[in-house]
Design a protein around this motif. Sequence first.
Motif, PDB file in Angstrom:
ATOM      1  N   ARG A  50      29.009  -0.198  20.158  1.00 12.52           N
ATOM      2  CA  ARG A  50      29.802   1.039  20.179  1.00 12.52           C
ATOM      3  C   ARG A  50      29.145   2.125  19.332  1.00 12.52           C
ATOM      4  O   ARG A  50      29.054   3.279  19.740  1.00 12.52           O
ATOM      5  N   ALA A  51      28.652   1.756  18.152  1.00 16.90           N
ATOM      6  CA  ALA A  51      28.005   2.726  17.271  1.00 16.90           C
ATOM      7  C   ALA A  51      26.743   3.304  17.918  1.00 16.90           C
ATOM      8  O   ALA A  51      26.491   4.513  17.831  1.00 16.90           O
ATOM      9  N   LEU A  52      25.958   2.460  18.571  1.00 17.75           N
ATOM     10  CA  LEU A  52      24.745   2.939  19.243  1.00 17.75           C
ATOM     11  C   LEU A  52      25.075   3.875  20.404  1.00 17.75           C
ATOM     12  O   LEU A  52      24.423   4.903  20.591  1.00 17.75           O
ATOM     13  N   LEU A  53      26.102   3.529  21.176  1.00 19.75           N
ATOM     14  CA  LEU A  53      26.502   4.390  22.289  1.00 19.75           C
ATOM     15  C   LEU A  53      27.021   5.739  21.789  1.00 19.75           C
ATOM     16  O   LEU A  53      26.683   6.790  22.344  1.00 19.75           O
ATOM     17  N   LEU A  54      27.824   5.729  20.735  1.00 19.50           N
ATOM     18  CA  LEU A  54      28.328   6.982  20.172  1.00 19.50           C
ATOM     19  C   LEU A  54      27.190   7.839  19.630  1.00 19.50           C
ATOM     20  O   LEU A  54      27.185   9.057  19.795  1.00 19.50           O
ATOM     21  N   HIS A  55      26.225   7.197  18.997  1.00 21.78           N
ATOM     22  CA  HIS A  55      25.060   7.930  18.480  1.00 21.78           C
ATOM     23  C   HIS A  55      24.288   8.578  19.635  1.00 21.78           C
ATOM     24  O   HIS A  55      23.902   9.746  19.556  1.00 21.78           O
ATOM     25  N   ALA A  56      24.083   7.814  20.715  1.00 19.15           N
ATOM     26  CA  ALA A  56      23.367   8.348  21.872  1.00 19.15           C
ATOM     27  C   ALA A  56      24.126   9.525  22.486  1.00 19.15           C
ATOM     28  O   ALA A  56      23.529  10.539  22.856  1.00 19.15           O
ATOM     29  N   LEU A  57      25.439   9.423  22.586  1.00 20.53           N
ATOM     30  CA  LEU A  57      26.244  10.521  23.129  1.00 20.53           C
ATOM     31  C   LEU A  57      26.190  11.752  22.227  1.00 20.53           C
ATOM     32  O   LEU A  57      26.140  12.883  22.715  1.00 20.53           O
ATOM     33  N   THR A  58      26.174  11.535  20.925  1.00 20.09           N
ATOM     34  CA  THR A  58      26.058  12.651  19.980  1.00 20.09           C
ATOM     35  C   THR A  58      24.727  13.377  20.178  1.00 20.09           C
ATOM     36  O   THR A  58      24.677  14.606  20.179  1.00 20.09           O
ATOM     37  N   LEU A  59      23.653  12.608  20.354  1.00 18.83           N
ATOM     38  CA  LEU A  59      22.345  13.212  20.595  1.00 18.83           C
ATOM     39  C   LEU A  59      22.331  13.986  21.911  1.00 18.83           C
ATOM     40  O   LEU A  59      21.760  15.082  21.983  1.00 18.83           O
ATOM     41  N   LEU A  60      22.950  13.439  22.947  1.00 18.23           N
ATOM     42  CA  LEU A  60      23.030  14.151  24.224  1.00 18.23           C
ATOM     43  C   LEU A  60      23.807  15.454  24.081  1.00 18.23           C
ATOM     44  O   LEU A  60      23.386  16.503  24.578  1.00 18.23           O
ATOM     45  N   ASP A  61      24.949  15.389  23.404  1.00 15.44           N
ATOM     46  CA  ASP A  61      25.756  16.593  23.207  1.00 15.44           C
ATOM     47  C   ASP A  61      24.985  17.645  22.416  1.00 15.44           C
ATOM     48  O   ASP A  61      25.041  18.832  22.728  1.00 15.44           O
ATOM     49  N   ALA A  62      24.258  17.210  21.390  1.00 13.91           N
ATOM     50  CA  ALA A  62      23.503  18.150  20.560  1.00 13.91           C
ATOM     51  C   ALA A  62      22.356  18.801  21.330  1.00 13.91           C
ATOM     52  O   ALA A  62      21.937  19.911  21.004  1.00 13.91           O
ATOM     53  N   SER A  63      21.872  18.129  22.359  1.00 16.53           N
ATOM     54  CA  SER A  63      20.747  18.680  23.114  1.00 16.53           C
ATOM     55  C   SER A  63      21.194  19.636  24.221  1.00 16.53           C
ATOM     56  O   SER A  63      20.356  20.288  24.841  1.00 16.53           O
ATOM     57  N   GLU A  64      22.490  19.723  24.471  1.00 18.74           N
ATOM     58  CA  GLU A  64      23.000  20.636  25.494  1.00 18.74           C
ATOM     59  C   GLU A  64      22.848  22.080  25.026  1.00 18.74           C
ATOM     60  O   GLU A  64      23.039  22.380  23.847  1.00 18.74           O
ATOM     61  N   PRO A  65      22.517  22.975  25.942  1.00 16.27           N
ATOM     62  CA  PRO A  65      22.438  24.391  25.547  1.00 16.27           C
ATOM     63  C   PRO A  65      23.814  24.897  25.136  1.00 16.27           C
ATOM     64  O   PRO A  65      24.829  24.461  25.695  1.00 16.27           O
ATOM     65  N   THR A  66      23.830  25.766  24.150  1.00 14.44           N
ATOM     66  CA  THR A  66      25.116  26.297  23.688  1.00 14.44           C
ATOM     67  C   THR A  66      25.650  27.303  24.694  1.00 14.44           C
ATOM     68  O   THR A  66      24.889  28.027  25.341  1.00 14.44           O
ATOM     69  N   ARG A  67      26.957  27.334  24.819  1.00 13.36           N
ATOM     70  CA  ARG A  67      27.601  28.268  25.749  1.00 13.36           C
ATOM     71  C   ARG A  67      28.553  29.170  24.990  1.00 13.36           C
ATOM     72  O   ARG A  67      29.179  28.747  24.038  1.00 13.36           O
ATOM     73  N   THR A  68      28.652  30.386  25.438  1.00 11.95           N
ATOM     74  CA  THR A  68      29.629  31.290  24.854  1.00 11.95           C
ATOM     75  C   THR A  68      30.944  31.098  25.591  1.00 11.95           C
ATOM     76  O   THR A  68      30.975  30.724  26.764  1.00 11.95           O
ATOM     77  N   THR A  69      32.029  31.326  24.901  1.00 14.59           N
ATOM     78  CA  THR A  69      33.351  31.163  25.499  1.00 14.59           C
ATOM     79  C   THR A  69      33.493  32.059  26.723  1.00 14.59           C
ATOM     80  O   THR A  69      33.172  33.257  26.683  1.00 14.59           O
ATOM     81  N   GLY A  70      33.960  31.479  27.812  1.00 17.23           N
ATOM     82  CA  GLY A  70      34.166  32.251  29.032  1.00 17.23           C
ATOM     83  C   GLY A  70      32.951  32.418  29.908  1.00 17.23           C
ATOM     84  O   GLY A  70      33.010  33.067  30.930  1.00 17.23           O
ATOM     85  N   SER A  71      31.828  31.797  29.535  1.00 15.17           N
ATOM     86  CA  SER A  71      30.635  31.945  30.377  1.00 15.17           C
ATOM     87  C   SER A  71      30.795  31.093  31.647  1.00 15.17           C
ATOM     88  O   SER A  71      31.440  30.068  31.646  1.00 15.17           O
ATOM     89  N   ALA A  72      30.204  31.555  32.713  1.00 11.60           N
ATOM     90  CA  ALA A  72      30.335  30.885  33.998  1.00 11.60           C
ATOM     91  C   ALA A  72      29.463  29.642  34.107  1.00 11.60           C
ATOM     92  O   ALA A  72      29.689  28.820  34.944  1.00 11.60           O
ATOM     93  N   ARG A  73      28.470  29.501  33.291  1.00  6.15           N
ATOM     94  CA  ARG A  73      27.579  28.352  33.390  1.00  6.15           C
ATOM     95  C   ARG A  73      27.934  27.261  32.461  1.00  6.15           C
ATOM     96  O   ARG A  73      28.258  27.162  31.465  1.00  6.15           O
TER      97      ARG A  73
END
Length: 73
Positions: A50-73
């Motif tokens: 579980r800890a390894l999976l959560l760590h991997a998901l955290t890394l995936l989330d951190a690598s996502e481009p940031t979005r501004t509120t209300g953006s279409a993408r």
Amino acid sequence: MTIQPEITIRVDRGPQLIYTSYDQADDNKLTRVPVDRVPVDDPRERALCRALLLHALTLLDASEPTRTTGSAR
């Protein structure tokens, strides 16, 4: 020094999430569990998985481009 066995996944098996552990008494005893199909049984192994999976998901989330509120993408 103990040589760890290599992990080989056949191409025809497709993408898999595999939790791999070694027996503490025998480093050559390898256990592989396809955690996307079967849960890990041992409570300690479940916590580690579980800890390894959560760590991997955290890394995936951190690598996502940031979005501004209300953006279409």
